[in-house]
Write an enzyme that holds these catalytic residues in place. Structure first.
Site, PDB file in Angstrom:
ATOM      1  CG  ASN A  85      -1.620   1.318   1.422  1.00 52.67           C
ATOM      2  OD1 ASN A  85      -2.510   1.693   0.657  1.00 52.67           O
ATOM      3  ND2 ASN A  85      -1.219   2.045   2.459  1.00 52.67           N
ATOM      4  CD  GLN A  94       6.683  16.874 -11.070  1.00 53.96           C
ATOM      5  OE1 GLN A  94       7.718  17.373 -11.513  1.00 53.96           O
ATOM      6  NE2 GLN A  94       6.610  15.600 -10.663  1.00 53.96           N
ATOM      7  CB  SER A 139      -4.125   4.901  -8.792  1.00 56.93           C
ATOM      8  OG  SER A 139      -4.874   6.024  -9.209  1.00 56.93           O
ATOM      9  CE1 TYR A 154      -0.316   7.680  -6.129  1.00 57.04           C
ATOM     10  CE2 TYR A 154      -1.925   7.816  -7.893  1.00 57.04           C
ATOM     11  CZ  TYR A 154      -1.567   7.366  -6.649  1.00 57.04           C
ATOM     12  OH  TYR A 154      -2.443   6.591  -5.915  1.00 57.04           O
ATOM     13  CB  THR A 157       5.272   5.048  -9.980  1.00 52.90           C
ATOM     14  OG1 THR A 157       4.313   5.937  -9.391  1.00 52.90           O
ATOM     15  CG2 THR A 157       6.567   5.803 -10.228  1.00 52.90           C
ATOM     16  CE  LYS A 158      -0.055   4.042  -6.669  1.00 59.57           C
ATOM     17  NZ  LYS A 158       0.118   3.058  -5.566  1.00 59.57           N
ATOM     18  CB  VAL A 187     -10.237   6.969  -0.728  1.00 56.38           C
ATOM     19  CG1 VAL A 187     -10.498   6.829   0.764  1.00 56.38           C
ATOM     20  CG2 VAL A 187     -10.775   5.746  -1.465  1.00 56.38           C
TER      21      VAL A 187
END
Length: 230
Positions: A85, A94, A139, A154, A157-158, A187
C-alpha cells in the site's frame, strides 16, 4: 489463533493502509502494520487492538525488508497476505513534459521498487502459506486508457506497478499465490484530499482481494470487486 492468517500491510499508519489493517483484524487476521515512523506505527496499532503488530519499515530499504522477513519468519513462520500500500508523490503540480525527473525517480523507489523488493524478501514466507495473496494498491491514474498529462510521477509508477502485478501473477501461478492490483477509487485521505468517498469503502476492495478464495482471479486489476481496464 495460531491458524489465523498473517497479513502484512505497508504504509499503514493512516488512510487506506490503516483501514485495511482494521478490516483484516476484524476478520480475525494477525495483522503486521508497517510504517516508516515506528512511533506512528505503534500509535496506529494501538487504535485497532492487540491483533495488530507494529513494525518499522521503509520499503525502499533492502535492509529493512530483510529484517522484516527475519522477524516474520521467527514470529509466525509464514505470511499469508502482503498488501503493498505504501506510496508517495501524488504530484498534481507537475505536467509530464516539464516534470522533475528526480521526483519521478523518488516515486519509483517507493511505488514500484519498494513492492518489488518486498515481494522478493517475503516470497519464501508466502510460499509457506496454503493461501498466499499479494495485493498491490494501484490507481486508475495508472491505467493506460486514462493516462493524461498530469501527475506524471504517480501515474507512471502506478502503470509500472500494474505491469509488475501481471508479471508476478504469471510467475507465481505455480505457487498458487494470487496477485492482483486494486484501485480503491478516489478516497478522502491525506493523499487523495477531501471530497472523496469514505476510506472504508476504498479499503473494502483491497480486503476483498486479500481474502480471495482458492481458485480466485489472479493478474487482474479491480475496483470495488469488479475488473477494470488496464
Amino acid at each position: 489463533m495460531t491458524d489465523a492468517p498473517v497479513s502484512v500491510v505497508t504504509g499503514a499508519n493512516r488512510g487506506i493502509g490503516l483501514e485495511t489493517c482494521r478490516q483484516l483484524a476484524a476478520l480475525g487476521h494477525r495483522v503486521v502494520l508497517t510504517a516508516r515512523d515506528p512511533a506512528k506505527a505503534q500509535a496506529a496499532a494501538r487504535r485497532i487492538g492487540p491483533a495488530v503488530h507494529p513494525v518499522r519499515l521503509d520499503v525502499t530499504d533492502a535492509a529493512d525488508a530483510a529484517a522484516l522477513a527475519a522477524e516474520l519468519r521467527d514470529r509466525y513462520g509464514r505470511v499469508d497476505v502482503l498488501v503493498n500500500n505504501a506510496a508517495i508523490h501524488y504530484d498534481t503540480w507537475q505536467r509530464v513534459s516539464t516534470a522533475d525527473l528526480a521526483v519521478v525517480r523518488e516515486a519509483a523507489d517507493t511505488n514500484v521498487f519498494g513492492p518489488w523488493q518486498l515481494v522478493q524478501a517475503l516470497l519464501p514466507l508466502l510460499r509457506e502459506s496454503r493461501h498466499g495473496r499479494i495485493v498491490n494498491v494501484s490507481s486508475g491514474a495508472g491505467a493506460i486508457a486514462d493516462l493524461g498529462a498530469g501527475t506524471p510521477a504517480y501515474s507512471i509508477t502506478k502503470l509500472a506497478l500494474n505491469g509488475l502485478t501481471k508479471m508476478l501473477a504469471r510467475d507465481l501461478a505455480h505457487d498458487r499465490i494470487l496477485v492482483n492490483a486494486v484501485c480503491p477509487g478516489w478516497v478522502a485521505t491525506d493523499m487523495g484530499g477531501g471530497g472523496g468517498r469514505p476510506v472504508a469503502d476504498g479499503a473494502a476492495g483491497v480486503v476483498w482481494a486479500a481474502t480471495l478464495p482458492d481458485g480466485g482471479p489472479t493478474g487482474g486489476f479491480f475496483r470495488d470487486k469488479h475488473a477494470i481496464p488496464w
